[in-house]
Design a protein around this motif. Structure first.
Motif, PDB file in Angstrom:
ATOM      1  N   SER A   1      -4.616  17.009 -31.884  1.00  0.00           N
ATOM      2  CA  SER A   1      -3.156  16.960 -31.934  1.00  0.00           C
ATOM      3  C   SER A   1      -2.541  18.117 -31.148  1.00  0.00           C
ATOM      4  CB  SER A   1      -2.682  17.012 -33.389  1.00  0.00           C
ATOM      5  OG  SER A   1      -3.200  15.924 -34.122  1.00  0.00           O
ATOM      6  N   ALA A   2      -3.111  19.315 -31.298  1.00  0.00           N
ATOM      7  CA  ALA A   2      -2.575  20.482 -30.594  1.00  0.00           C
ATOM      8  C   ALA A   2      -2.701  20.308 -29.088  1.00  0.00           C
ATOM      9  CB  ALA A   2      -3.305  21.739 -31.048  1.00  0.00           C
ATOM     10  N   LEU A   3      -3.849  19.788 -28.645  1.00  0.00           N
ATOM     11  CA  LEU A   3      -4.066  19.598 -27.211  1.00  0.00           C
ATOM     12  C   LEU A   3      -3.063  18.611 -26.631  1.00  0.00           C
ATOM     13  CD1 LEU A   3      -5.808  19.989 -24.648  1.00  0.00           C
ATOM     14  CD2 LEU A   3      -7.191  18.062 -25.444  1.00  0.00           C
ATOM     15  N   LEU A   4      -2.923  17.446 -27.254  1.00  0.00           N
ATOM     16  CA  LEU A   4      -2.026  16.431 -26.715  1.00  0.00           C
ATOM     17  C   LEU A   4      -0.566  16.858 -26.810  1.00  0.00           C
ATOM     18  CD1 LEU A   4      -3.769  13.180 -27.999  1.00  0.00           C
ATOM     19  CD2 LEU A   4      -3.851  14.209 -25.723  1.00  0.00           C
ATOM     20  N   THR A   5      -0.225  17.585 -27.863  1.00  0.00           N
ATOM     21  CA  THR A   5       1.144  18.092 -27.983  1.00  0.00           C
ATOM     22  C   THR A   5       1.456  19.069 -26.863  1.00  0.00           C
ATOM     23  OG1 THR A   5       1.136  17.819 -30.388  1.00  0.00           O
ATOM     24  CG2 THR A   5       2.760  19.345 -29.470  1.00  0.00           C
ATOM     25  N   ALA A   6       0.520  19.969 -26.586  1.00  0.00           N
ATOM     26  CA  ALA A   6       0.729  20.949 -25.518  1.00  0.00           C
ATOM     27  C   ALA A   6       0.821  20.274 -24.163  1.00  0.00           C
ATOM     28  CB  ALA A   6      -0.410  21.969 -25.524  1.00  0.00           C
ATOM     29  N   LEU A   7      -0.105  19.368 -23.876  1.00  0.00           N
ATOM     30  CA  LEU A   7      -0.073  18.689 -22.585  1.00  0.00           C
ATOM     31  C   LEU A   7       1.187  17.846 -22.431  1.00  0.00           C
ATOM     32  CD1 LEU A   7      -3.794  17.555 -22.128  1.00  0.00           C
ATOM     33  CD2 LEU A   7      -2.585  19.400 -20.940  1.00  0.00           C
ATOM     34  N   GLY A   8       1.599  17.187 -23.515  1.00  0.00           N
ATOM     35  CA  GLY A   8       2.821  16.380 -23.451  1.00  0.00           C
ATOM     36  C   GLY A   8       4.043  17.225 -23.143  1.00  0.00           C
ATOM     37  N   ALA A   9       4.141  18.386 -23.773  1.00  0.00           N
ATOM     38  CA  ALA A   9       5.279  19.272 -23.527  1.00  0.00           C
ATOM     39  C   ALA A   9       5.261  19.818 -22.104  1.00  0.00           C
ATOM     40  CB  ALA A   9       5.275  20.414 -24.538  1.00  0.00           C
ATOM     41  N   ILE A  10       4.092  20.235 -21.633  1.00  0.00           N
ATOM     42  CA  ILE A  10       4.003  20.834 -20.297  1.00  0.00           C
ATOM     43  C   ILE A  10       4.236  19.792 -19.214  1.00  0.00           C
ATOM     44  CG2 ILE A  10       2.382  21.912 -18.681  1.00  0.00           C
ATOM     45  CD1 ILE A  10       1.190  23.354 -21.184  1.00  0.00           C
ATOM     46  N   VAL A  11       3.636  18.619 -19.361  1.00  0.00           N
ATOM     47  CA  VAL A  11       3.858  17.551 -18.378  1.00  0.00           C
ATOM     48  C   VAL A  11       5.321  17.099 -18.409  1.00  0.00           C
ATOM     49  CG1 VAL A  11       3.302  15.150 -17.808  1.00  0.00           C
ATOM     50  CG2 VAL A  11       1.466  16.764 -18.350  1.00  0.00           C
ATOM     51  N   GLY A  12       5.861  16.949 -19.601  1.00  0.00           N
ATOM     52  CA  GLY A  12       7.242  16.482 -19.717  1.00  0.00           C
ATOM     53  C   GLY A  12       8.251  17.434 -19.117  1.00  0.00           C
ATOM     54  N   ARG A  13       7.990  18.750 -19.226  1.00  0.00           N
ATOM     55  CA  ARG A  13       8.959  19.730 -18.725  1.00  0.00           C
ATOM     56  C   ARG A  13       8.717  20.159 -17.288  1.00  0.00           C
ATOM     57  NH1 ARG A  13       8.984  21.905 -24.142  1.00  0.00           N
ATOM     58  NH2 ARG A  13       7.520  23.588 -23.683  1.00  0.00           N
ATOM     59  N   HIS A  14       7.464  20.104 -16.829  1.00  0.00           N
ATOM     60  CA  HIS A  14       7.168  20.738 -15.548  1.00  0.00           C
ATOM     61  C   HIS A  14       6.569  19.823 -14.476  1.00  0.00           C
ATOM     62  CE1 HIS A  14       8.177  24.599 -17.266  1.00  0.00           C
ATOM     63  NE2 HIS A  14       7.359  24.378 -18.276  1.00  0.00           N
ATOM     64  N   ALA A  15       6.092  18.656 -14.841  1.00  0.00           N
ATOM     65  CA  ALA A  15       5.494  17.776 -13.838  1.00  0.00           C
ATOM     66  C   ALA A  15       6.577  17.015 -13.083  1.00  0.00           C
ATOM     67  CB  ALA A  15       4.520  16.807 -14.489  1.00  0.00           C
ATOM     68  N   ALA A  16       6.317  16.812 -11.797  1.00  0.00           N
ATOM     69  CA  ALA A  16       7.232  16.063 -10.943  1.00  0.00           C
ATOM     70  C   ALA A  16       6.613  14.699 -10.661  1.00  0.00           C
ATOM     71  CB  ALA A  16       7.502  16.837  -9.652  1.00  0.00           C
ATOM     72  N   ARG A  17       7.126  14.070  -9.623  1.00  0.00           N
ATOM     73  CA  ARG A  17       6.599  12.760  -9.237  1.00  0.00           C
ATOM     74  C   ARG A  17       5.101  12.871  -8.953  1.00  0.00           C
ATOM     75  NH1 ARG A  17       5.552  13.186  -3.991  1.00  0.00           N
ATOM     76  NH2 ARG A  17       6.639  14.752  -2.759  1.00  0.00           N
ATOM     77  N   PRO A  18       4.396  11.740  -9.019  1.00  0.00           N
ATOM     78  CA  PRO A  18       2.969  11.777  -8.694  1.00  0.00           C
ATOM     79  C   PRO A  18       2.734  12.221  -7.259  1.00  0.00           C
ATOM     80  CG  PRO A  18       3.552   9.737  -9.826  1.00  0.00           C
ATOM     81  CD  PRO A  18       4.836  10.439  -9.493  1.00  0.00           C
ATOM     82  N   TYR A  19       1.501  12.655  -7.006  1.00  0.00           N
ATOM     83  CA  TYR A  19       1.130  13.031  -5.652  1.00  0.00           C
ATOM     84  C   TYR A  19       1.466  11.912  -4.677  1.00  0.00           C
ATOM     85  CZ  TYR A  19      -1.795  17.072  -6.852  1.00  0.00           C
ATOM     86  OH  TYR A  19      -2.253  18.283  -7.260  1.00  0.00           O
ATOM     87  N   GLY A  20       1.984  12.281  -3.509  1.00  0.00           N
ATOM     88  CA  GLY A  20       2.223  11.280  -2.478  1.00  0.00           C
ATOM     89  C   GLY A  20       0.928  10.834  -1.831  1.00  0.00           C
TER      90      GLY A  20
END
Length: 271
Positions: free
Chosen positions: A141-160
Motif C-alpha cells: 500500500s505504501a509503495l503504490l500510494t507513493a508512486l501514485g502521488a509522485i506520478v500524479g503530481r510530477h509525470a508529464a505526457r508519455p515519452y515521444g
C-alpha cells in the motif's frame, strides 16, 4: 573510516522494485543508466550528479526523479557527503500506476529531475519503513500510494520516442552487436566495419544516441546482465565470467561504481 554505508534490497512484495538506503562521502557513481526509474529522497547533505548533459544538485528534503535509460553520475556535493533513500521501480510498475490514474497509454516521463515536494518525501520514507517491517499489506500500500502521488503530481505526457528509435540504423546495429557479444566484444574498428561506418563517426553517433560511448555502454550492460544473473541464483564468480568481466574483482569494482554496493552485498538483499 568515512562512515559510508549502503543497503540494497528487493522490495518485499513487488519484484519489480528495488530499494537503496545509503550514506556516501567518497563514493562516486560512474556514468551509467538504469532500465528502471530512479526516485530518491535526500535525507541529509547534497548529491551532485551529471544528468543528460547538465550538472544538478539535490539537497536535503528534495526528491530526484530520473527517467529510465538516462545517463547520469552521482557524487557528494558537500564535504560531508549525502544520505538518501531510493526506490527503483520497473517501467511496467510505473506504467500500471499511471494507467490507474487515467493517464494516456505509454511510458510516463518526469520533466523535472529535482523537485521540492515534502509530501512525496514523507511517502518515500514510509515506503522504506514499511518494507523494513515486512508487513506485506502495508508495504504494498505504501509503495503504490507513493508512486501514485509522485506520478500524479510530477509525470508529464508519455515519452515521444525511445532512445533506440532516435538512433540511426548503423548505431542500432552496433548496439545489437554489443548485446550479442557481451563476453567477447569487437574492437571499435571491428564494430564500425561490421555496421559499415567509420570509427570516429560511430563513436560520436553512438554517444549521441545512448549517452555513452560503446565501451562504457558495454560496461553498463554487463552490470545489468550481472544483476539478472545474480537474481537467478548464480554466484558472483560464475557471473563475472558469463558477463564478460576479467575476474570477480573486475566485476566487484564496476558493479559497486554503478549499483552502489558490491555483488555480495547486493545478494544479501535478495533473500
Amino acid at each position: 573510516m568515512n562512515g559510508e554505508v549502503a543497503d540494497y534490497r528487493r522490495h518485499p512484495t513487488e519484484p519489480g522494485v528495488d530499494l537503496l538506503s545509503a550514506r556516501f562521502v567518497t563514493h562516486r557513481y560512474a556514468r551509467h543508466a538504469h532500465a528502471t526509474y530512479t526516485i530518491g529522497l535526500i535525507e541529509s547533505g547534497v548529491e551532485e550528479f551529471d544528468h543528460a548533459g547538465s550538472l544538478l544538485r539535490a539537497a536535503q528534503g528534495q526528491v530526484a526523479l530520473l527517467n529510465p535509460e538516462v545517463v547520469h553520475t552521482g557524487q557528494a556535493g558537500v564535504p560531508e557527503g549525502w544520505r538518501y533513500r531510493v526506490i527503483y521501480p520497473a517501467v511496467d510498475v510505473v506504467r500500471d500506476v499511471a494507467a490507474g490514474l487515467g493517464a494516456p497509454a505509454g511510458t510516463p516521463f518526469f520533466p523535472c529531475t529535482v523537485v521540492d515536494d515534502p509530501a512525496a518525501a514523507r511517502l518515500l520514507r514510509t515506503v522504506h519503513a514499511s518494507a523494513a517491517r515486512g508487513d506485506a499489506l502495508a508495504s504494498s500500500s505504501a509503495l503504490l500510494t507513493a508512486l501514485g502521488a509522485i506520478v500524479g503530481r510530477h509525470a508529464a505526457r508519455p515519452y515521444g520516442h525511445a532512445p533506440d528509435q532516435a538512433a540511426s540504423r548503423s548505431v542500432r546495429a552496433a548496439r545489437d552487436l554489443l548485446h550479442a557479444r557481451l563476453a567477447d566484444p569487437p574492437s571499435l574498428e571491428e564494430l564500425a566495419s561490421a555496421v559499415g561506418t567509420g570509427t570516429f563517426a560511430l563513436l560520436r553517433a553512438f554517444r549521441a544516441a545512448y549517452g555513452l560511448p560503446p565501451h562504457a555502454y558495454l560496461t553498463n550492460l554487463r552490470v545489468q546482465r550481472a544483476r539478472e544473473m545474480l537474481d537467478s541464483g548464480l554466484r558472483p564468480a560464475e557471473v563475472a565470467a558469463r558477463a564478460g568481466f576479467t575476474d570477480q574483482a573486475h566485476l566487484n569494482r564496476h558493479f559497486k561504481r554503478i549499483v552502489g554496493v558490491p555483488p555480495g552485498a547486493y545478494l544479501l538483499g535478495r533473500v
